[in-house]
Enzyme design. Structure first.
Site, PDB file in Angstrom:
ATOM      1  N   TYR A  20       0.843  -1.196   0.000  1.00  0.00           N
ATOM      2  CA  TYR A  20       0.000   0.000   0.000  1.00  0.00           C
ATOM      3  C   TYR A  20       0.879   1.248   0.000  1.00  0.00           C
ATOM      4  CZ  TYR A  20      -3.278   3.596   1.395  1.00  0.00           C
ATOM      5  OH  TYR A  20      -4.000   4.756   1.422  1.00  0.00           O
ATOM      6  N   GLU A  42     -11.004   5.500   5.306  1.00  0.00           N
ATOM      7  CA  GLU A  42     -10.393   6.425   6.269  1.00  0.00           C
ATOM      8  C   GLU A  42     -11.341   6.730   7.423  1.00  0.00           C
ATOM      9  OE1 GLU A  42      -7.393   7.188   6.546  1.00  0.00           O
ATOM     10  OE2 GLU A  42      -6.485   6.923   4.579  1.00  0.00           O
ATOM     11  N   TRP A  50      -4.186   1.499  10.545  1.00  0.00           N
ATOM     12  CA  TRP A  50      -4.456   1.409   9.108  1.00  0.00           C
ATOM     13  C   TRP A  50      -4.289  -0.034   8.625  1.00  0.00           C
ATOM     14  CZ3 TRP A  50      -7.239   3.479   5.671  1.00  0.00           C
ATOM     15  CH2 TRP A  50      -6.996   3.280   4.315  1.00  0.00           C
TER      16      TRP A  50
END
Ligand SMILES: [Zn+2]
Length: 186
Positions: A20, A42, A50
């Site tokens: 990512y 998000e 995350w």
């Protein structure tokens, strides 16, 4: 071969996080569908790591109709129940509500000929490239993210606080916060 350097959070054995970092984060991508996907992810990230979200990303994709704004905007009470019972995502009532609500706002925009990318480019006409030497210099939010957050709330979006919006802007490459030495900065 020159040595590859990464932001510390991307310099990890965790393949999903590294991939990512290397291939997505900070890369300019204002595709409408991608913008909605990142806004959803998000907002769900808030309060979690995350990496947790990345591991659940495919479950989110499946649960939220491949992040199809039109489809999600028509989700019913039964869909809401399905999401609340889906152990593969984050079962948070406010966040699930917000994701559906935000699809409805975007769907209305699209119907009226407006789009999310145009809205964002009014605030950020060109990607902002920060030149921070260290990750400790990277802010969690700034005046710009606060301004965008405020306007989005006014437009009816939910769960779009300045910190969530700052992360979102980084994700879609409107703000490039790879640290200066990172090989993936450009
Ligand atoms: Zn980086």
């Amino acid at each position: 071969m020159p040595e590859i350097k990464r932001c510390s959070w991307g310099d990890t054995d965790d393949e999903l996080s590294r991939k990512y970092h290397d291939e997505e984060w900070g890369k300019f991508n204002l595709d409408e569908k991608y913008l909605y996907e990142m806004l959803v992810l998000e907002s769900f990230q808030s309060g979690l790591s995350w990496a947790t979200i990345l591991y659940k990303r495919e479950n989110f994709r499946h649960a939220f109709a491949d992040f199809d704004v039109e489809k999600v905007s028509k989700f019913t009470d039964a869909d809401f129940e399905r999401l609340m019972n889906d152990a593969g995502i984050i079962r948070n009532k406010l966040k699930i509500n917000a994701a559906i609500n935000n699809a409805q706002v975007l769907s209305n925009w699209h119907r009226n000929g407006n789009c999310f990318s145009t809205f964002l480019c009014e605030f950020i006409p060109n990607p902002i490239i920060h030149h921070f030497d260290s990750e400790s210099d990277v802010p969690a939010k700034n005046e710009l993210s606060a301004k965008i957050s405020k306007e989005m709330k006014k437009q009816g979006f939910k769960f779009v606080g300045p910190t969530t919006i700052y992360s979102f802007l980084q994700a879609v490459g409107l703000i490039n916060d790879h640290i200066e030495k990172c090989s993936f900065k450009y």
